[in-house]
Design an enzyme around this catalytic site. Structure first.
Site, PDB file in Angstrom:
ATOM      1  N   HIS A 148      -8.853   3.498  -1.351  1.00  0.00           N
ATOM      2  CA  HIS A 148      -7.694   3.195  -1.190  1.00  0.00           C
ATOM      3  C   HIS A 148      -7.093   2.077  -2.589  1.00  0.00           C
ATOM      4  O   HIS A 148      -7.225   1.233  -2.574  1.00  0.00           O
ATOM      5  CB  HIS A 148      -7.535   2.371  -0.431  1.00  0.00           C
ATOM      6  CG  HIS A 148      -6.233   1.615  -0.011  1.00  0.00           C
ATOM      7  ND1 HIS A 148      -4.637   2.469  -0.631  1.00  0.00           N
ATOM      8  CD2 HIS A 148      -5.929   0.935   0.907  1.00  0.00           C
ATOM      9  CE1 HIS A 148      -3.946   1.473  -0.184  1.00  0.00           C
ATOM     10  NE2 HIS A 148      -4.511   0.780   0.632  1.00  0.00           N
ATOM     11  N   CYS A 195       0.222   2.355   6.332  1.00  0.00           N
ATOM     12  CA  CYS A 195       0.716   0.885   6.662  1.00  0.00           C
ATOM     13  C   CYS A 195       1.184  -0.308   5.567  1.00  0.00           C
ATOM     14  O   CYS A 195      -0.007   0.477   4.455  1.00  0.00           O
ATOM     15  CB  CYS A 195      -0.486   0.102   7.894  1.00  0.00           C
ATOM     16  SG  CYS A 195      -2.310  -0.163   7.624  1.00  0.00           S
ATOM     17  N   CYS A 253       0.966  -1.376   0.091  1.00  0.00           N
ATOM     18  CA  CYS A 253      -0.302  -0.193   0.176  1.00  0.00           C
ATOM     19  C   CYS A 253       0.818   1.598  -0.348  1.00  0.00           C
ATOM     20  O   CYS A 253       0.567   1.980   0.005  1.00  0.00           O
ATOM     21  CB  CYS A 253      -0.846  -0.183   0.777  1.00  0.00           C
ATOM     22  SG  CYS A 253      -1.826  -1.012   1.369  1.00  0.00           S
TER      23      CYS A 253
END
Length: 386
Positions: free
Chosen positions: A342, A372, A89
């Site tokens: 996201h 994270c 991510c």
């Protein structure tokens, strides 16, 4: 040490899975934000020395040198090289850090850091499922990893549940945080707060300019009615980040490039940190990563005017606030991934665009963002708005 400056930061508005951006090839999504960076800054595209593209699911339309394909789909000349990176991510946030390191070392003067991800056309785990179809195994985790950590596979969903249990968050606490994300995102959209950062994308005779995932009519009851991902769990699709299609980009340059090309910076990179910790609980690493970044920058959290902590799951920013004593009013002031989406590899430069423009609109100075990442890794970048 030489400085690295950001001249502009842009993003597409998020598209829901199978939503407004479903018809866009992911390389074309990436190409549009590259074109916008060139158009908005006036930089000579031939002067760009590299393009670093974050992308997590590098399969199908996002396979085969995806970063290079993004450049070739854009108006940049074929002489501009590119590379694709995957730090899960945090991929495009890491792209910024690699670009800044190149500029600060004097190796290069002008680099674009970007990210693109179509979670509609290349769904999560596509690369793993292709692996399984060929009979080459059942996933990326070796028996050695299982023996070392006592798990057959690492799960972000289980990691989020573990953090919620560790910090004592019940379902209502998480749902209230999710509701606030939608409220802030809706208010920011209605106030035009995202207008400066969003690149319009052509769809159906018009343009996509508004994040598609915001629920303007969300209530605590509607969020609470969504079934949890695990029986008896507190994580649900409503208090986790939305699957999203999108792209984003930043232009990173040296002081020499500012002078040579007549560019005006909007931000300076103060600190870049990446750390790694427990891969099982996984998503707690932004806490120690932030502590290290602040120490290396000679700052405290009180020095930071705004922070973006990616809302992969509601327990992540909540735990970050509680562990570090952060101010909720400075956190994700325009909402976060629960409302805005996201788009995996694009999220790092996406929230960076939002952070920089929010700082400048408020006349604030310092911002911090953290993400994270799969495997227990976290990136932190501290910025100074100019």
């Amino acid at each position: 040490m030489a400085e690295a400056y950001i001249v502009d930061a842009v993003r597409s508005a998020g598209g829901r899975r199978k939503g407004a951006l479903a018809g866009w090839h992911p390389a074309d999504l990436g190409a549009e934000v590259l074109n916008a960076i060139v158009d908005r800054t006036g930089i000579d595209p031939a002067a760009i020395e590299d393009v670093i593209v974050g992308c997590v699911t590098q399969a199908g339309e996002q396979g085969f040198a995806f970063g290079r394909n993004v450049v070739l789909a854009s108006r940049l000349p074929q002489s501009v090289p590119a590379v694709t990176i995957d730090r899960q991510c945090g991929s495009s946030q890491q792209a910024v850090q690699f670009a800044a390191q190149a500029v600060m070392s004097g190796t290069q003067d002008i680099v674009i850091a970007a990210g693109a991800e179509s979670m509609t056309r290349v769904p999560m785990f596509s690369n793993i499922s292709l692996h399984e179809k060929e009979g080459l195994g059942v996933g990326p985790f070796s028996a050695r990893i299982g023996a070392r950590f006592g798990v057959a596979a690492f799960s972000q969903f289980e990691g989020a549940e573990m953090i919620a249990r560790k910090y004592g968050y019940d379902r209502e606490r998480l749902d209230r945080f999710a509701l606030e994300s939608h409220r802030r995102a809706a208010a920011a959209t209605q106030a035009g707060a995202f207008d400066r950062e969003i690149v319009p994308l052509a769809i159906d005779g018009g343009f996509h300019t508004t994040d598609e995932g915001i629920r303007y009519d969300a209530t605590l009851e509607s969020i609470g009615s969504v079934k949890p991902l695990q029986d008896g769990g507190v994580i649900s699709p409503a208090n986790a980040s939305q699957i999203c299609d999108g792209a984003s980009a930043t232009l990173i340059v040296s002081e020499r490039a500012l002078k040579t090309h007549g560019l005006t910076p909007i931000a300076r990179i103060v600190n870049m940190t990446v750390t790694a910790g427990d891969p099982v609980i996984m998503l707690e690493e932004p806490i120690p990563a932030t502590t290290r970044a602040l120490a290396r920058a000679g700052m405290t959290l009180d020095d930071i005017d705004l922070y973006e902590v990616n809302e992969a799951f509601a327990p992540i920013p909540l735990a970050w606030l509680d562990a570090l004593g952060g101010d909720p009013d400075r956190l994700n002031v325009h909402g976060g991934a629960i409302a805005l989406g996201h788009p995996l590899g694009a999220s790092g430069t996406k929230i960076m665009a939002t952070l920089i423009h929010a700082l400048r609109a408020r006349g604030k100075r310092y911002g911090l963002q953290t993400m994270c990442e799969g495997g227990g890794i976290a990136n932190v970048t501290i910025l100074e708005a100019l």
